[in-house]
Design a protein around this motif. Structure first.
Motif: not given
Length: 68
Positions: A38, A41-42, A50
């Motif tokens: 991924r 920071h997403q 997350y």
């Protein structure tokens, strides 16, 4: 009327200016929850987690209603 330049830019000057315009690939990291790649920071698109917290509720693929 748009303003006109007094002199033409040389090819070397143009290429030097555009030297930093190259597109780079996004940095991918491994999701700690489902181990799929991924973006950093997403929210993970496959599991919706997350930082160890489920942010986006994911539907099961077998529970989706068939289109009538």
């Amino acid at each position: 009327m748009p303003p006109l330049t007094k002199r033409r830019f040389s090819h070397g000057r143009t290429h030097r200016r555009r030297a930093h315009d190259a597109i780079t690939l996004p940095n991918l990291v491994e999701c700690p929850h489902c181990k799929t790649p991924r973006m950093a920071h997403q929210v993970c698109p496959s599991c919706g987690y997350y930082k160890g917290v489920e942010v986006v509720k994911q539907e099961d693929k077998d529970k989706k209603k068939p289109a009538a």
